[in-house]
Every structure is written in structure tokens, then in C-alpha cells.
Design an enzyme around this catalytic site. Structure first.
Site, PDB file in Angstrom:
ATOM      1  N   ASN A   1       0.797  -1.235   0.000  1.00 19.07           N
ATOM      2  CA  ASN A   1       0.000   0.000   0.000  1.00 19.07           C
ATOM      3  C   ASN A   1       0.826   1.279   0.000  1.00 19.07           C
ATOM      4  OD1 ASN A   1       0.680  -0.544   2.725  1.00 19.07           O
ATOM      5  ND2 ASN A   1      -0.976   0.750   3.419  1.00 19.07           N
TER       6      ASN A   1
ATOM      7  N   SER B   1      -0.861  -7.244   7.432  1.00 18.75           N
ATOM      8  CA  SER B   1      -2.123  -7.474   8.136  1.00 18.75           C
ATOM      9  C   SER B   1      -1.885  -8.109   9.513  1.00 18.75           C
ATOM     10  CB  SER B   1      -3.015  -8.394   7.303  1.00 18.75           C
ATOM     11  OG  SER B   1      -2.397  -9.663   7.194  1.00 18.75           O
TER      12      SER B   1
ATOM     13  N   GLU C   1       4.007  -3.972  12.390  1.00 19.08           N
ATOM     14  CA  GLU C   1       3.167  -2.801  12.095  1.00 19.08           C
ATOM     15  C   GLU C   1       1.949  -3.329  11.357  1.00 19.08           C
ATOM     16  OE1 GLU C   1       3.990   0.144  13.122  1.00 19.08           O
ATOM     17  OE2 GLU C   1       6.100  -0.070  13.627  1.00 19.08           O
TER      18      GLU C   1
ATOM     19  N   PRO D   1       9.468  -7.294  -0.523  1.00 23.93           N
ATOM     20  CA  PRO D   1       8.304  -6.445  -0.763  1.00 23.93           C
ATOM     21  C   PRO D   1       7.184  -7.277  -1.362  1.00 23.93           C
ATOM     22  CG  PRO D   1       9.968  -6.057  -2.467  1.00 23.93           C
ATOM     23  CD  PRO D   1      10.515  -7.134  -1.561  1.00 23.93           C
TER      24      PRO D   1
ATOM     25  N   CYS E   1      -2.838   2.321   6.442  1.00 21.04           N
ATOM     26  CA  CYS E   1      -3.084   1.696   7.742  1.00 21.04           C
ATOM     27  C   CYS E   1      -3.618   2.678   8.766  1.00 21.04           C
ATOM     28  CB  CYS E   1      -1.811   1.031   8.236  1.00 21.04           C
ATOM     29  SG  CYS E   1      -0.418   2.166   8.311  1.00 21.04           S
TER      30      CYS E   1
HETATM   31  P1  NAD Z   1      -0.438  -9.090   4.184  1.00 22.57           P
HETATM   32  O1  NAD Z   1      -0.256  -9.424   5.612  1.00 22.57           O
HETATM   33  O2  NAD Z   1      -1.281  -9.957   3.359  1.00 22.57           O
HETATM   34  O3  NAD Z   1       0.977  -9.023   3.432  1.00 22.57           O
HETATM   35  C1  NAD Z   1       2.052  -8.234   3.910  1.00 22.57           C
HETATM   36  C2  NAD Z   1       3.355  -8.853   3.455  1.00 22.57           C
HETATM   37  O4  NAD Z   1       3.508 -10.128   4.097  1.00 22.57           O
HETATM   38  C3  NAD Z   1       3.428  -9.135   1.954  1.00 22.57           C
HETATM   39  O5  NAD Z   1       4.740  -8.878   1.498  1.00 22.57           O
HETATM   40  C4  NAD Z   1       3.097 -10.611   1.882  1.00 22.57           C
HETATM   41  O6  NAD Z   1       3.608 -11.242   0.718  1.00 22.57           O
HETATM   42  C5  NAD Z   1       3.775 -11.143   3.130  1.00 22.57           C
HETATM   43  N1  NAD Z   1       3.251 -12.418   3.639  1.00 22.57           N
HETATM   44  C6  NAD Z   1       2.076 -13.015   3.356  1.00 22.57           C
HETATM   45  N2  NAD Z   1       1.963 -14.166   4.052  1.00 22.57           N
HETATM   46  C7  NAD Z   1       3.080 -14.288   4.791  1.00 22.57           C
HETATM   47  C8  NAD Z   1       3.543 -15.257   5.740  1.00 22.57           C
HETATM   48  N3  NAD Z   1       2.815 -16.320   6.056  1.00 22.57           N
HETATM   49  N4  NAD Z   1       4.730 -15.050   6.332  1.00 22.57           N
HETATM   50  C9  NAD Z   1       5.465 -13.958   6.051  1.00 22.57           C
HETATM   51  N5  NAD Z   1       5.092 -13.004   5.157  1.00 22.57           N
HETATM   52  C10 NAD Z   1       3.899 -13.171   4.538  1.00 22.57           C
HETATM   53  O7  NAD Z   1      -0.975  -7.581   4.153  1.00 22.57           O
HETATM   54  P2  NAD Z   1      -1.430  -6.728   2.885  1.00 22.57           P
HETATM   55  O8  NAD Z   1      -2.833  -7.051   2.564  1.00 22.57           O
HETATM   56  O9  NAD Z   1      -0.412  -6.821   1.811  1.00 22.57           O
HETATM   57  O10 NAD Z   1      -1.325  -5.251   3.471  1.00 22.57           O
HETATM   58  C11 NAD Z   1      -2.400  -4.576   4.008  1.00 22.57           C
HETATM   59  C12 NAD Z   1      -2.390  -4.676   5.526  1.00 22.57           C
HETATM   60  O11 NAD Z   1      -1.191  -4.081   6.016  1.00 22.57           O
HETATM   61  C13 NAD Z   1      -3.519  -3.912   6.163  1.00 22.57           C
HETATM   62  O12 NAD Z   1      -4.056  -4.670   7.206  1.00 22.57           O
HETATM   63  C14 NAD Z   1      -2.845  -2.668   6.706  1.00 22.57           C
HETATM   64  O13 NAD Z   1      -3.500  -2.052   7.785  1.00 22.57           O
HETATM   65  C15 NAD Z   1      -1.504  -3.184   7.073  1.00 22.57           C
HETATM   66  N6  NAD Z   1      -0.523  -2.109   7.118  1.00 22.57           N
HETATM   67  C16 NAD Z   1      -0.039  -1.694   8.335  1.00 22.57           C
HETATM   68  C17 NAD Z   1       0.850  -0.627   8.406  1.00 22.57           C
HETATM   69  C18 NAD Z   1       1.376  -0.108   9.716  1.00 22.57           C
HETATM   70  O14 NAD Z   1       2.332   0.643   9.711  1.00 22.57           O
HETATM   71  N7  NAD Z   1       0.783  -0.461  10.842  1.00 22.57           N
HETATM   72  C19 NAD Z   1       1.264  -0.014   7.220  1.00 22.57           C
HETATM   73  C20 NAD Z   1       0.760  -0.464   6.026  1.00 22.57           C
HETATM   74  C21 NAD Z   1      -0.126  -1.522   5.972  1.00 22.57           C
END
Ligand code: NAD
Length: 543
Positions: free
Chosen positions: A184, A259, A280, A208, A314
Site C-alpha cells: 500500500n 495485516s 506494524e 516487498p 493503515c
Molecule cells: P499481508 O499481511 O497480506 O501481506 C504483507 C506482506 O507479508 C506481503 O509482502 C506478503 O507477501 C507477506 N506475507 C504473506 N503471508 C506471509 C507469511 N505467512 N509469512 C510472512 N510473510 C507473509 O498484508 P497486505 O494485505 O499486503 O497489506 C495490508 C495490511 O497491512 C492492512 O491490514 C494494513 O493495515 C496493514 N498495514 C499496516 C501498516 C502499519 O504501519 N501499521 C502499514 C501499512 C499496511
């Protein structure tokens, strides 16, 4: 109205009936050429065994790039290369490493258009929202470039026995940081967390999201131009549940953004290996408009709070609590501004909101809104997809009459949708805002700053913005930023944002006498003498 031109560029058009904003003449295809993609793709650690994946340009739905994917063996190789390079990098004086950050800062500001194009091409967000990423990264580079030496310097501490023991607390790099980032804010969330890791003397293996890998690869290229040894930053790509755990399994510390669901898995894996992790995660952030708020400023702030990056942020606001006495007045102003937002996808400034990133995001947003409407919520403005603008556009949407059984009430939508709730007392607003397992960000609007600070102190979120949406706290890079509860563990920015990447090491030196019976003294005499010493240390208020 069809706003996709023959060459696949999405034009800018109004959400309501206001005139279209300028879209600019440049297209994704002309800005992100095959030559650029091929050059950047060489930065992925992948030997070809992992196959490839296509990414899409959300603005048009067309294929953007075909990128090589890493296997777990590639991840292993990335860690080996990073591990070999890290000691020499850590051996440089901190000022030399900080100088790389400051050069990166200058190069970035000079060449920002290149990365703005990439961010827009990969995420579909409006250029102004892409620029927020440049702002955030430049601020973090400047901060850690100037402050790292002071955060990391040795600190003299009081010794066990005054005069005989001296102690110094030192900070050593962890080694190789495994960094996993979402799509995002692809520039800020790949680079912003890597900057302090580098300046503290670590190497980074970054995974990433594949959809936004070009942005991270560009950042790496620019960092190398600024003086970072190429081996110190490795980028691996691939399926999250396969390549992500391979990174966590090898890292000396994990910096994860994503997430809450994935964050829990990462935390468990890191815990089993006894390595630290910063997490995060998601949010369901609240904005409180108190009775004495400046309603025009609050309405204008709410637009930024809810619809920046089409709500795929987020720290975005998805729950808006308004004092009943001003609710209709505020809502009219907020709805008017929201309906007037110009949606568009040209690679130029001018659009107020871009597109969503993926069909999955569009599906969630549509489902949350449609289910709520079916269950009795009303759409104040927005509430529909805009395929006429591009395949993944959705109007900025305000819902009223949302009730707890609706998914949009408590679940993170992560899109341009906000629900309005009314309250009668500040206590009621605070209780409602805190009634979520999340605790990332909140926003309070009032003309009385003392009241604003008092309400802020009662909100269970890692950041609170008074009279601003989110940028005041996020942009204050000397202060920690992160989540409470289900929104995460640990903090980025400030001292915590860099010290998380270090091990504290105490080096204590004993002079003249040992800490134990000596010079023929028996145990009892030693105990008596030490008891007197302990009393004296308290009397002299030694700390
Ligand atoms: P996601 O958790 O699906 O993916 C995040 C990253 O983790 C990706 O690179 C993904 O490929 C990787 N991933 C997926 N499964 C994994 C596993 N089992 N082990 C290790 N890595 C894995 O999240 P998303 O949908 O890509 O991003 C959106 C989410 O991120 C939202 O919930 C948002 O609130 C959160 N977010 C939080 C912040 C913050 O600073 N708190 C910032 C940006 C986004």
C-alpha cells in the site's frame, strides 16, 4: 463516460458533477518502459528456478511487468551474501553510513518523478498520495542521517561500585534484518524501515509485495548510487506464505508490516527462534469531532483522513464520531467536499483520489458497503464502483446508520469508506473509539487544545493527531509510530525505530578491588562492609 484512452491511460474525472482535473499526457506504458522494468528486475535475488509473476497496472488493468520470483534457496543465498557483507559495513564509522542516507535524501528529492511514476503505476494511487511517500522517506533519511550518531553512541552508566567499576552501554547491530512489506505504501514501507537498519550497521533482506516490487527495486538502486554496498540490501520476491517464512527463518530480527493475521504468524515464527520482531499491523482508526471543533477544518481534514490513497492506508480513518450538536452541520460539509473529489489516474498531479490496487481490494470494499446497505445503512455519498474510470476505481463513500452486526463497523475495510456515528459526551466518544481490538491511530478535532490533549491521553492508539488526520504524528519522525493491541508490537521512527535494530551490550571494567572478599577479608566481613556501602549509596542518592 469512458475514461480509458486507446493507449490504456486512465483519465481524471469527477466523482460528482465537477469538472475533470488535468490528467497529464503521460501514460503508465510510456513512463515504465520494458527497459526500465528489465533494469530493475536485475536487482531481484532469483536464479530463475522460481518462475515469474505478472503484476498489473491498477489504473488500466493491463499487465505492468513480469518479474522473477525467488525460491527458498534464493532467500538462503540472499542471506549469505548479506551476512558476508554486513561486518565491513558495520565497521565503518557511523558518520560514513549516515552520509549515505543524506546523499540518498538529496538524490531522491532530485529524482522524485521517477519513483512517483512507479508508485502510481504499481498502486494506482493519486500522485499527491504517492508524494506523501517521498515526504515520509526524505524525512526519515534526514532524521536518521543527522541523529543516528547520537542514538547509537556509547553511553556511560553508573558502575556497580562507584570509583571502582565503570560501565558503558554500547549498541551493536543485530546483523541481517528480514524486512517484509506490503503493497500500500511501497516506497515508504520498504525504505523507511530499512534506513535506520542500515545506519545502525545492519544488512537487510527485504521481501516487498510482488505487485509493488519495482518501487522497492528503484529505491535499492538509488541507495547504491548514494554509496550503499549492493550486497547490504538484498531483495527477494515471491508468494508471501512461502518466501515470507523463509525470510523470517533466517533473520536476526524481523521488521514486518502487513495485516494482523499475517503478523501473528510472523510473531510466532520469530518467537520460536528467539529473534525480535516489530509488527506494524492493521487498524480501524477513529476520528472524533468534538462539539467545539472548527467544522470546516474538520471536514477538510476528514477528507484527507479517510480517502488518502483511496483509504488503503493503515492509519486511515474508517470510524468518524461526531458530537450530536454539530453532526448534521459537519456531515453536510464533509459530504459536499467528498462528492467534489476528482477521481483519476493520470501520471500527473491534479486528481484527488486514485484507484484501488487489486480486484481483491475492490471486492472487499464493495462487499462491506453493499452488505451494510442491505442491512439498513444509508449511503451519504459514493457507494459504487466506477468502471468507467478504470477497472478498480471506487467512489469515496460515507455511510450513516452503521450498526455493530455489519462487517464495515468493526473490520478493517482498507478502502475509501467511512462510517458516521454520533455521540453526546466526550466520555462516550472515547469509550466508543476504544471499543476495538486495534490501536493504531486516531484523530481529535477541537478548538481547545488542552481538551484535545486530555482526550488524546485516553485513546488507546499508538498515535493521536489533534486537528490533523494522520500526517502530524506520522511526519514527526523523531517520535515513535506504531500500534497498540492488534495493531502491532514495537515502533518505527525516533529512538525506538533505530534501537530495535541493535543489541544493547554493557561493557563494565573493574579497577583495583574485585567485587568479593579480598585481601584476607572473610565472607562475613565482606557482607558487612558491602551492607554499609549499599546504605551509603542510597544516602548519597546514587542511581
Ligand atoms: P499481508 O499481511 O497480506 O501481506 C504483507 C506482506 O507479508 C506481503 O509482502 C506478503 O507477501 C507477506 N506475507 C504473506 N503471508 C506471509 C507469511 N505467512 N509469512 C510472512 N510473510 C507473509 O498484508 P497486505 O494485505 O499486503 O497489506 C495490508 C495490511 O497491512 C492492512 O491490514 C494494513 O493495515 C496493514 N498495514 C499496516 C501498516 C502499519 O504501519 N501499521 C502499514 C501499512 C499496511
Amino acid at each position: 463516460m469512458t475514461d480509458i484512452t486507446a493507449d490504456g491511460q486512465a483519465r481524471t474525472a469527477a466523482a460528482g458533477s465537477n469538472p475533470a482535473a488535468p490528467g497529464g499526457g503521460r501514460t503508465v506504458a510510456s513512463a515504465v518502459t520494458p527497459a526500465v522494468i528489465a533494469r530493475l528486475a536485475r536487482g531481484v535475488t532469483a536464479d530463475g528456478e522460481g518462475g515469474t509473476a505478472d503484476t498489473i497496472a491498477p489504473l488500466t488493468g493491463e499487465t505492468l511487468a513480469t518479474l522473477p520470483l525467488s525460491t527458498p534457496a534464493d532467500v538462503e543465498r540472499a542471506f549469505q551474501v548479506a551476512r558476508r557483507a554486513q561486518p565491513a559495513w558495520a565497521a565503518l564509522p557511523v558518520r560514513r553510513r549516515a552520509a549515505v542516507l543524506l546523499r540518498f535524501h538529496d538524490l531522491l528529492l532530485r529524482r522524485q518523478d521517477e519513483v512517483l511514476d512507479l508508485i502510481q503505476a504499481e498502486t494506482g494511487k493519486a500522485r499527491l498520495h504517492a508524494f506523501e511517500e517521498v515526504m515520509a522517506v526524505a524525512s526519515a533519511a534526514r532524521h536518521y542521517g543527522h541523529r543516528a550518531a547520537s542514538y547509537l553512541r556509547d553511553r556511560r552508566r553508573g558502575g556497580a561500585i562507584p570509583g571502582l567499576t565503570s560501565a558503558v552501554e554500547a549498541r551493536r547491530p543485530k546483523g541481517v534484518i528480514g524486512q517484509i512489506s506490503p503493497w500500500n505504501y511501497p516506497f515508504e514501507l520498504s525504505v523507511g524501515d530499512a534506513l535506520p537498519a542500515f545506519v545502525a550497521g545492519n544488512a537487510v533482506v527485504n521481501k516487498p509485495d510482488t505487485q509493488t516490487a519495482l518501487t522497492a527495486l528503484w529505491a535499492r538502486e538509488l541507495f547504491i548510487e548514494a554509496g550503499l554496498p549492493a550486497e547490504v540490501w538484498q531483495i527477494v520476491l515471491g508468494d508471501g506464505p512461502v518466501v515470507g517464512p523463509a525470510v523470517v527463518d533466517r533473520a536476526d530480527y524481523v521488521a514486518f508490516t502487513g495485516s494482523t493475521r499475517t503478523g501473528r504468524e510472523v510473531a510466532q515464527k520469530a518467537a520460536a527462534r528467539l529473534v525480535g520482531a516489530s509488527l506494524e499491523l492493521g487498524g480501524k482508526n477513529a476520528m472524533l469531532v468534538l462539539a467545539d471543533a472548527d467544522l470546516d477544518r474538520a471536514a477538510e481534514g476528514a477528507v484527507r483522513a479517510c480517502f488518502s490513497s483511496a483509504g488503503q492506508l493503515c492509519i486511515s480513518i474508517e470510524r468518524l464520531f461526531v458530537h450530536r450538536s454539530v453532526a448534521e452541520d459537519f456531515l453536510a460539509r464533509f459530504a459536499e467536499r467528498t462528492a467534489a473529489l476528482r477521481l483519476g489516474g493520470g501520471l500527473a498531479y491534479g486528481a484527488d483520489m486514485g484507484s484501488l490496487v487489486s480486484p481483491r481490494q475492490l471486492e472487499t470494499v464493495g462487499r462491506h458497503v453493499d452488505e451494510a446497505v442491505k442491512a439498513g445503512a444509508t449511503v451519504v455519498t459514493g457507494g459504487r464502483a466506477r468502471p468507467d474510470l478504470g477497472p478498480l476505481f471506487y467512489e469515496p463513500t460515507i455511510l450513516d446508520g452503521v450498526t455493530p452486526e455489519m462487517a464495515v463497523c468493526a473490520e478493517e475495510t482498507f478502502g475509501p469508506v467511512v462510517s458516521i456515528y454520533r455521540f453526546d459526551t466526550d466520555d462516550e466518544a472515547v469509550t466508543a473509539a476504544n471499543a476495538t481490538p486495534y490501536g493504531l491511530n486516531s484523530s481529535v478535532w477541537t478548538r481547545n487544545l488542552r481538551r484535545g490533549r486530555a482526550v488524546a491521553a485516553r485513546l488507546h492508539t499508538g498515535t493521536v493527531n489533534v486537528n490533523e488526520a494522520y500526517a502530524a504524528a506520522y511526519g514527526s519522525v523523531a517520535s515513535p509510530m506504531g500500534g497498540m493491541g492488534d495493531s502491532g508490537l514495537g515502533r518505527r521512527h525516533g529512538a525506538e525505530g533505530i534501537l530495535r535494530y541493535t543489541e544493547a551490550q554493557t561493557v563494565a571494567v573493574q579497577r583495583l578491588l574485585p567485587i568479593g572478599p579480598s585481601m584476607g577479608m572473610d565472607d562475613e566481613k565482606f557482607a558487612r562492609l558491602f551492607t554499609t556501602g549499599l546504605k551509603a549509596m542510597k544516602a548519597f542518592r546514587l542511581k
